[in-house]
Design a protein around this motif. Structure first.
Motif, PDB file in Angstrom:
ATOM      1  N   ASP A  62     -22.201  21.502  33.760  1.00  0.00           N
ATOM      2  CA  ASP A  62     -22.388  22.551  34.765  1.00  0.00           C
ATOM      3  C   ASP A  62     -22.136  21.915  36.136  1.00  0.00           C
ATOM      4  O   ASP A  62     -22.883  22.137  37.090  1.00  0.00           O
ATOM      5  N   ASP A 202     -32.952  23.574  43.709  1.00  0.00           N
ATOM      6  CA  ASP A 202     -32.250  24.451  42.777  1.00  0.00           C
ATOM      7  C   ASP A 202     -33.202  25.254  41.885  1.00  0.00           C
ATOM      8  O   ASP A 202     -34.178  24.703  41.378  1.00  0.00           O
ATOM      9  N   ASP A 333     -21.996  29.675  44.002  1.00  0.00           N
ATOM     10  CA  ASP A 333     -22.242  30.599  42.895  1.00  0.00           C
ATOM     11  C   ASP A 333     -21.760  32.012  43.202  1.00  0.00           C
ATOM     12  O   ASP A 333     -21.845  32.888  42.340  1.00  0.00           O
TER      13      ASP A 333
END
Ligand code: GLC
Length: 557
Positions: A62, A202, A333
């Motif tokens: 990721d 995060d 994102d």
């Protein structure tokens, strides 16, 4: 009276996606030395804080949000020596480095997980979220992970399942375990000691799990429910975060900004400012407006510009007496902001005007602006012809979900075009040479063709470019400090075209009007009576009370 502001409130923050910023090895992926070599671009934008997404040692499933070792730099980015050089070079330009702390989960290759998953009675047996199967052997609950499929993965050695909010390779840490929390604080403090200026934290709203793991009402035809609706912002989470604040934030000249999905505006007093747990949080209510308040990419909704404005103002108002939040429209994102928020500009060929309009909001609303790489150039979304050309795991799983929900391949691909995280992750555009000057090798992800016209070199030479407008706005924040420290008051609530607001202190007022529509618009000239034009995104001939399509103006009084 202008309030006393901290350094991170007076500055401009910039987010770089290291994998796509600047390659120096010809490997097709960015390096730390590459970031160092581009610091002058950031300095030209008045940037004082540089947030870098994770560069720790990682299997990169990721892109670094799967951390294998929090104390090492991933070799693809370079060495710890390169990082120290970056810190020093940034410091010389007044730029602080902001690290990304990923503490909801680790990689499944992190030694902590390797040990935890080896048996039920090892020293780290409780470090992750383990659960027994249901009596019939199936998964403990019907929770769906963010990247698709069950949020539970089977572990043969323990004969148990582990929870993963994101990918199967990202097991969730168990914050209930005191040793885990201590290990996390140790990591953060190690980076503070190194000299970083702050942390972006995060997925932090998912760290507290419900006391009982139980099935929840399905939200789709697969019988499952988005795990985040069950594990997001669970009561008790603030106890953990106050401890984090005491252990990491207090006593250091750093700032913290939490990624705070699912925190409502009314709750912000508990999350930001003096009594909150972070200095700022990124909220996502405004980014969800074009999807009707959801995160489902293939939901097509009719939405109004006034709804977007309402969400932005709600946050401004909620933090007015407390401190403030970042102002942001993009990150790694999110889709590119022009396509996301002002989509009519794309077919109309007015994307630069739209990017300038959003740039005005970014740099003149109340809060710390976070510019995302390429946003200052007016970069738009990417339209790759096949799902196979995308890298982001979420794009692939959402594409499959969209097909399962009955969309055609073309419709599913269009959803990916609109919302794929890869839109923002393509290599940075430095110039019009091969691969936009990003790499001499083969880039890890397609370069957006727009680089031929939209790149730092070309836009630096063009006074009408998006980049030139950003630099103008940055200078304006210096000329008109009220744009940094003034109060915020909305001026034309409910208007479907114009977002207008005043920034005000005891001496000065800055009056901002932005036309969010592709049509000309008007506002009451009385609002700018006695004021003089300080800047317009479309030329000095701006008329009081009138705005050209996507025009953004600021008056001073
Ligand atoms: C955050 C990151 C995102 C990542 C996820 C899992 O939402 O911004 O990029 O995939 O957390 O760490």
């Amino acid at each position: 009276m202008a309030e006393q502001l901290a350094w991170w409130q007076k500055t401009i923050a910039y987010e770089a996606y290291p994998k796509s910023f600047q390659d120096t090895k010809g490997a097709g992926t960015g390096t730390i030395a590459g970031i160092t070599s581009r610091l002058d671009h950031l300095a030209s934008l008045g940037v004082g804080a540089l947030w870098l997404t994770p560069m720790y040692k990682s299997p990169q499933k990721d892109n670094g949000y799967d951390v294998q070792d929090y104390y090492q730099i991933d070799p693809s980015y370079g060495t710890m020596g390169d990082f120290d050089e970056l810190l020093a070079q940034a410091d010389a330009r007044g730029i602080k480095i902001v690290m990304d702390l990923v503490f909801n989960h680790t990689s499944d290759e992190n030694p902590w997980f390797v040990e935890s998953s080896s048996s039920r009675d090892n020293a780290k047996a409780d470090w992750y979220v383990w659960a027994d199967p249901k009596p019939d052997g199936s998964v403990p609950t019907n929770w769906r992970s963010c990247f698709g499929g069950s949020a539970w993965e089977w572990c043969e050695a323990r004969q148990q399942y582990y929870l993963h909010t994101f990918g199967t390779y990202q097991p969730d840490l168990n914050w209930e375990c005191p040793e885990v929390r201590q290990a996390i604080y140790d990591v953060a403090n190690w980076w503070v000691a190194k000299g970083v200026g702050g942390f972006r934290i995060d997925a932090i709203t998912f760290i507290k799990k419900p006391a009982v793991f139980a099935d929840a009402e399905p939200d789709a035809g697969d019988g499952m429910v988005d795990v985040r609706s069950v594990t997001g912002n669970v009561p008790g989470i603030l106890d953990f975060l106050h401890e984090f604040k005491r252990q990491v934030r207090d006593g250091h000249d750093i700032f913290t900004v939490g990624e705070a999905n699912m925190v409502a505006a009314e709750e912000l007093p508990q999350w930001v400012g003096r009594d909150g747990v972070f200095d700022m949080v990124f909220g996502f209510e405004h980014t969800k407006v074009p999807l009707g308040g959801t995160e489902v990419w293939y939901h097509k909704v009719d939405w109004k510009k006034s709804t977007l404005v309402r969400e932005l103002v709600k946050t401004e108002d909620a933090v007015a007496g407390l401190g403030w939040c970042p102002v942001f429209f993009e990150n790694h994102d999110q889709p590119r902001s022009v396509d996301h928020f002002l989509p009519e500009a794309v077919p109309a060929g007015r994307t630069d005007d739209a990017a300038k309009a959003l740039g005005m909001l970014l740099l003149t609303m109340r809060g710390t602006p976070f510019i995302y790489q390429g946003e200052e150039l007016g970069v738009c979304n990417l339209h790759l012809p096949s799902i196979d050309l995308y890298n982001d795991p979420q794009s692939k799983s959402t594409y499959a979900e969209a097909l399962a929900a009955g969309l055609s391949e073309q419709e599913a691909l269009e959803a990916v075009w609109g919302y794929s995280r890869d839109n923002a992750r393509t290599p940075m555009h430095w110039d019009d040479t091969a691969n936009a000057g990003f790499t001499t090798g083969t880039p890890w992800l397609a370069v957006n063709e727009q680089y031929k016209t939209h790149n730092v070199a070309a836009e630096s030479a063009d006074p009408d470019s998006v980049l030139a407008w950003y630099r103008r706005l940055v200078a304006l924040r210096g000329e008109l400090p009220v744009l940094v420290d003034g109060d915020f008051t909305e001026l034309v609530p409910g208007d479907e075209q114009v977002f207008g607001y005043a920034r005000k202190d005891a001496e000065t007022e800055a009056l901002v009007f932005v036309n969010l529509s592709p049509e000309p618009a008007t506002y009451d000239t009385a609002l700018v009576a006695g004021a003089e034009l300080a800047a317009s995104s479309q030329g000095a001939d701006a008329q009081p009370g009138a705005l050209r399509p996507y025009e953004a103006v600021v008056y001073r009084r």
